[in-house]
Write a protein that holds these residues in place. Structure first.
Motif, PDB file in Angstrom:
ATOM      1  N   LEU A  43      -9.660   1.215  -0.460  1.00 52.35           N
ATOM      2  CA  LEU A  43      -8.926   1.643  -1.926  1.00 52.35           C
ATOM      3  C   LEU A  43      -7.514   2.446  -1.121  1.00 52.35           C
ATOM      4  CD1 LEU A  43     -10.833   3.205  -4.661  1.00 52.35           C
ATOM      5  CD2 LEU A  43      -9.666   1.119  -4.519  1.00 52.35           C
ATOM      6  N   ALA A  44      -8.019   3.044  -0.418  1.00 46.22           N
ATOM      7  CA  ALA A  44      -6.983   3.425   1.139  1.00 46.22           C
ATOM      8  C   ALA A  44      -6.089   2.622   1.611  1.00 46.22           C
ATOM      9  CB  ALA A  44      -7.564   5.083   1.969  1.00 46.22           C
ATOM     10  N   TYR A  48       9.703   6.477   8.729  1.00 46.90           N
ATOM     11  CA  TYR A  48       8.190   8.081   9.533  1.00 46.90           C
ATOM     12  C   TYR A  48       7.129   8.593   8.211  1.00 46.90           C
ATOM     13  CZ  TYR A  48       7.986  12.138  12.570  1.00 46.90           C
ATOM     14  OH  TYR A  48       7.027  12.548  13.682  1.00 46.90           O
ATOM     15  N   ASN A  49       7.607   9.373   7.594  1.00 44.96           N
ATOM     16  CA  ASN A  49       6.659  10.025   7.077  1.00 44.96           C
ATOM     17  C   ASN A  49       5.695   9.206   5.982  1.00 44.96           C
ATOM     18  OD1 ASN A  49       8.114  11.784   7.031  1.00 44.96           O
ATOM     19  ND2 ASN A  49       9.775  11.912   5.228  1.00 44.96           N
ATOM     20  N   ARG A  50       5.676   7.836   5.908  1.00 51.74           N
ATOM     21  CA  ARG A  50       4.612   6.850   5.695  1.00 51.74           C
ATOM     22  C   ARG A  50       3.249   6.657   7.036  1.00 51.74           C
ATOM     23  NH1 ARG A  50       6.546   3.462   0.265  1.00 51.74           N
ATOM     24  NH2 ARG A  50       6.869   5.000  -0.551  1.00 51.74           N
ATOM     25  N   ASP A  99       6.667   9.549  -4.219  1.00 53.06           N
ATOM     26  CA  ASP A  99       6.704   8.265  -4.342  1.00 53.06           C
ATOM     27  C   ASP A  99       5.755   7.417  -3.871  1.00 53.06           C
ATOM     28  OD1 ASP A  99       8.812   8.487  -5.809  1.00 53.06           O
ATOM     29  OD2 ASP A  99      10.253   7.674  -4.462  1.00 53.06           O
ATOM     30  N   GLY A 100       5.430   6.532  -3.971  1.00 53.60           N
ATOM     31  CA  GLY A 100       4.226   5.211  -3.350  1.00 53.60           C
ATOM     32  C   GLY A 100       2.957   5.873  -3.639  1.00 53.60           C
ATOM     33  N   TYR A 101       1.881   5.070  -3.766  1.00 53.49           N
ATOM     34  CA  TYR A 101       0.564   5.068  -4.066  1.00 53.49           C
ATOM     35  C   TYR A 101       0.138   5.980  -3.719  1.00 53.49           C
ATOM     36  CZ  TYR A 101       1.926   0.282  -5.153  1.00 53.49           C
ATOM     37  OH  TYR A 101       3.324  -1.200  -5.400  1.00 53.49           O
ATOM     38  N   ILE A 147      -2.224   1.623   1.066  1.00 57.82           N
ATOM     39  CA  ILE A 147      -0.971   1.925   2.468  1.00 57.82           C
ATOM     40  C   ILE A 147      -0.817  -0.171   2.809  1.00 57.82           C
ATOM     41  CG2 ILE A 147      -1.341   1.701   5.239  1.00 57.82           C
ATOM     42  CD1 ILE A 147      -3.234   3.785   4.540  1.00 57.82           C
ATOM     43  N   ALA A 148      -1.156  -1.380   1.971  1.00 57.47           N
ATOM     44  CA  ALA A 148      -1.136  -2.438   2.357  1.00 57.47           C
ATOM     45  C   ALA A 148       0.227  -2.401   0.774  1.00 57.47           C
ATOM     46  CB  ALA A 148      -2.157  -2.638   1.820  1.00 57.47           C
TER      47      ALA A 148
END
Lengths: 555, 318
Positions: free
Chosen positions: A130-131, A73-75, A156-158, A135-136
């Motif tokens: 890049l964005a 959800y947050n992503r 965490d995450g990109y 996401i991918a």
């Protein structure tokens, strides 16, 4: 003035077909083709951002976090925010309508720096790429505001990759801004002084000043976050001597003006739609022109109103509150002047004018709820709740995107040489207005009831308002999606538009539709005031019945 | 919908401040209509009267601007807005002026819970008990990211920022259980960082305090830490190293080496423990080490409570 549109553009005189190869699109320096490239790119980013929004609204139909995990959800809302703000709303009007129209309205062959304009699209695509890659690969969960130390230490995450994308795309804004400023200064048609320019140009000029001055601050801020993540330099992280509020100051010093990057062009579009729709000169031209500059200047002085509850000093908060109230003055000037422009006009309730009326409603309501937020004691209650979400959607999406839709319909015959289906156009405009209000009005209530934004789960008492809000989404989808279909059809089956189907004033209506590669067969001149209405002997749209080469879409 | 089937349209208000905020918000509805109705009315009326096909109207002598009219619709909305600005700023000022006798509670925000500590050593998680009708001041620190303590029924919130001490105060009037939320997005479980504010009649509150197992009272815990960490070696009465004394320091003005003067509030005391070189007291050498990675947030709270207890607060003086 009569409509001299008896001659039609030949294939070689039409910018769509003047050059045939796909490569000619990727190497084009024609501002009109760059506008088309941007438009196609933005359709893609809008679709991507909408996926995030759809996940959010579907999840919130029930109070429990049952559709997707908290992390997903947050992503989703982070994806929605980053893509919609940086890769859709900021470039939306400047890069499409602005790129297409600014030289036409000024009587110029092209922008001052045509290759810089193409470069801005490439830079934008690289940044967006890049964005999208971030996401991918799984996305990130910082929210589009990237508040530290969450983004720099805990998330965490990109994050770095997404921030890099936003950083790179900022250069596209700066390039466009510089190009527009120089074009406005140097390429106006002979006879066109500053106060004979269309108000859309004033709006773009004010926007460009904000883009050039504010975007570098965002760029520096984002680089510092990347450096902090990579090397722990301690600018924003208090554990190593930094200050989290410093990030908020720097971030909002860009991101508040960014809202005006979205709304100032919309205000410019609106002045064109209102004058053409009521067939009347704008009421109080200079006041409307200067109000754009006033809004641009004030936009730099109000960032602290995002931080009333952050722990900044009490007096700082009160000063920022006062400055925020000042924005009401130029905004009121615009709205009252548009209403006054209708007086003694010759009003046609066509599709662009319906969008214009819907815009005024959304802008006035969004703006006045902005006063509620500028009011510091009420803001303490509703800050970071759905009240804020509702307010900024009214301005950034309701007002700005509605203005874009109105402008797209208004200039569609000029861009493509074709008329669209008017009934479907009006139906879509009404659906958009109703769907928007159904989606976002309940969020004001949710906010005052105390539902914080970015909540995956919420108090079951609040479900009814969330269900209403989610129910607006299908209507919104029709409002945004249907125009794609009938505008697309119009390319094949639409009636030929002629030069000036609305009998509108402005240099862009004096050239053929679609315009030739260099806009005008001969350099035009301008006499008299802006908006010399009435235009045309009759008030009926003048439709060319003869066959005309239809524009072909390539690449 | 609520359990009783009613659709909620307005949140409960349980303090005088909340009532004032509601009054201001309702005033804003009036303002919004005052400013927006003329526009809506003009658009509908002109739109009908001056429609294209209506040939019965006079379209000659069109105006392209009237300075007095322009000025009137700049000045009138501005003056109205100014009234609301002043009203609101005065309310906000009250929010930043806690009464001197406010009962203090310490709060620590962390991913993802609220920890509260009462001066008597009672600790709670995600629940905050307070007495009705008495001013309460919550002094807050964050252990990780930015959080925000949000009490909707009191219409207040305050961010909890790592590295600085923030506070809010309120006087809740109606006993009952109300919501307590985190309003600043703080990571994955942000929406689960919720709890309740329990407002109790004063007698019931005292009984609750007495009946709740208490750890070492905060100030006493802080005193023990003060010795343990070696603070007393410099700041104690017979210390060998010359360091500023701490007795009666809290809420007093402190002259700094930079020439400025600061009030020794919780924020200054916290900063001085974590970043001693940032605000050096005039006449002293900057020799104190940072306790940044030495003390935890709860130990910090205890140390500050101890220093405050040296300032003659009733019953806490040594």
């Amino acid at each position: 003035m009569t409509d001299p549109s008896q001659e039609r553009p030949s294939r070689s005189e039409n910018f769509w077909t003047a050059r045939e190869t796909a490569l000619s699109w990727f190497l084009t320096t024609d501002h009109k083709r760059v506008a088309v490239l941007y438009a196609l790119t933005l359709i893609a980013t809008f679709a991507l951002g909408s996926v995030g929004a759809a996940i959010v609204r579907l999840e919130l139909i029930t109070p429990a976090g049952d559709l997707v995990s908290a992390e997903a959800y947050n992503r989703a809302f982070t994806l929605h925010g980053i893509v919609m703000v940086f890769f859709f709303l900021v470039p939306l009007i400047p890069a499409t309508l602005g790129n297409f129209l600014l030289p036409l309205m000024l009587g110029a062959k092209d922008l001052a720096f045509p290759r810089l304009n193409l470069a801005s699209w490439y830079v934008f695509v690289i940044g967006a790429g890049l964005a999208v890659a971030a996401i991918a690969m799984g996305g990130l969960e910082t929210g589009w505001t990237f508040y530290t130390p969450l983004s720099s230490v805990y998330a965490d995450g990109y994050v770095t990759l997404a921030i890099l994308g936003v950083f790179v795309s900022g250069f596209a804004s700066i390039f466009t801004g510089i190009n527009f400023i120089v074009t406005t200064h140097t390429l106006r048609a002979p006879g066109m002084g500053w106060f004979q320019m269309p108000l859309f140009v004033w709006g773009m000029y004010a926007t460009s000043l904000v883009m050039v001055l504010a975007t570098p601050v965002l760029a520096v801020t984002l680089l510092l976050v990347i450096a902090e993540r990579a090397f722990g330099i301690g600018v924003f992280d208090p554990a190593i001597g930094g200050d989290p509020l410093l990030f908020q100051h720097l971030f909002w010093f860009y991101s508040h003006p960014a809202v005006y990057i979205m709304i100032l062009p919309a205000l410019g579009v609106m002045s064109e739609l209102v004058t053409a729709g009521s067939h009347n000169r704008i009421f109080g031209y200079r006041f409307v022109a200067f109000s754009s500059i006033a809004i641009a200047v004030l936009s730099f002085l109000v960032w602290g109103h995002h931080m009333f509850t952050s722990g900044q000093s009490m007096y700082g908060g009160i000063v920022f509150s006062f400055l925020s109230f000042l924005v009401a003055v130029p905004s009121a000037v615009k709205a009252y002047n548009w209403a006054a422009t209708l007086y003694k006009g010759r009003i046609t309730l066509n599709t662009p004018f319906l969008y214009a009326l819907s815009f005024i409603g959304l802008f006035v309501f969004g703006g006045l709820t902005g006063l509620v937020l500028a009011s510091i004691a009420v803001d303490v209650h509703v800050h970071d709740t759905y009240f804020v979400v509702a307010h900024f959607h009214y301005i950034m999406v309701g007002a700005a995107v509605t203005a874009f839709m109105g402008g797209l319909h208004f200039w569609w015959p000029k861009i493509t040489g074709r008329l669209f289906n008017e009934s479907l156009g009006r139906f879509s405009a009404v659906m958009l207005f109703l769907g928007f209000n159904l989606t976002f009005f309940p969020q004001f209530v949710l906010g005052y009831l105390g539902m914080p934004r970015r909540y995956h789960e919420y108090d079951p008492d609040l479900q009814i308002w969330n269900v209403l809000s989610s129910a607006g989404v299908p209507m919104l989808a029709v409002g945004y999606g249907l125009p794609l279909l009938y505008l697309g059809w119009s390319l094949k089956i639409g009636e030929k538009a002629g030069r000036n189907p609305w009998n509108a004033a402005g240099l862009e209506w004096t050239t053929t539709s679609p315009p030739p590669e260099h806009n005008f067969p001969e350099p035009p001149e301008w006499e008299g005031p802006a908006y010399p209405y009435p235009v045309g002997e009759t008030e009926e749209p003048q439709v060319q019945e003869e066959a005309q080469p239809k524009p072909e879409r390539e690449a | 919908m609520r359990a009783d089937g009613a659709i909620p349209v307005w949140p409960e208000a349980i303090s005088a401040h909340a009532d004032s905020v509601d009054a201001l918000a309702i005033g804003f509805f009036a303002l919004i209509w005052t400013l927006a109705l003329p526009i809506g009315f003009a658009i509908v009326w002109f739109g009908w009267r001056y429609r294209r096909l209506n040939e019965d109207v006079d379209r000659k002598q069109r105006h392209h601007g009237l300075t007095w009219l322009e000025l009137s619709w700049m000045i009138v909305p501005f003056l109205l807005a100014l009234v609301f600005f002043t009203w609101s700023a005065l309310l906000f000022r009250d929010l930043h002026r806690p009464p001197a006798d406010a009962r203090e509670v310490y709060a620590i925000g962390l991913q993802w819970m609220w920890k509260f500590e009462h001066p008597g050593g009672q600790r709670e998680i995600n629940t905050l008990h307070v007495p009705a009708g008495e001013p309460v001041r919550v002094i807050m620190n964050s252990q990780d990211v930015i959080h925000s303590l949000y009490l909707p029924e009191l219409r207040i919130k305050q961010d909890v920022v790592p590295g600085r001490t923030t506070s809010l105060w309120f006087r809740a009037d109606d006993p009952g259980s109300y919501s307590l939320r985190c309003a600043e997005y703080c990571g994955v479980s942000h929406s689960r960082m919720v709890g309740e504010l329990v407002v109790m009649a004063p007698a019931a509150f005292e009984a609750w305090l007495a009946g709740t197992e208490a750890g070492l009272p905060l100030a006493r815990a802080g005193e023990a830490l003060f010795r343990e960490l070696g603070c007393s070696g410099c700041h104690g009465a017979n210390a060998a190293v010359r360091a500023p004394g701490l007795a009666d320091l809290y809420r007093r003005p402190v002259p700094l080496a930079s020439g400025e003067t600061v009030i020794a509030d919780e924020r200054y005391l916290t900063d001085s423990i974590l970043m001693p070189e940032s605000q050096v007291v005039a006449g002293y050498e900057p020799v104190m080490p940072s306790f940044q990675d030495v003390v935890t947030e709860s130990e910090l709270v205890a140390l500050v409570a101890y220093i405050k207890s040296l300032s003659g607060r009733e019953g806490e003086r040594e």
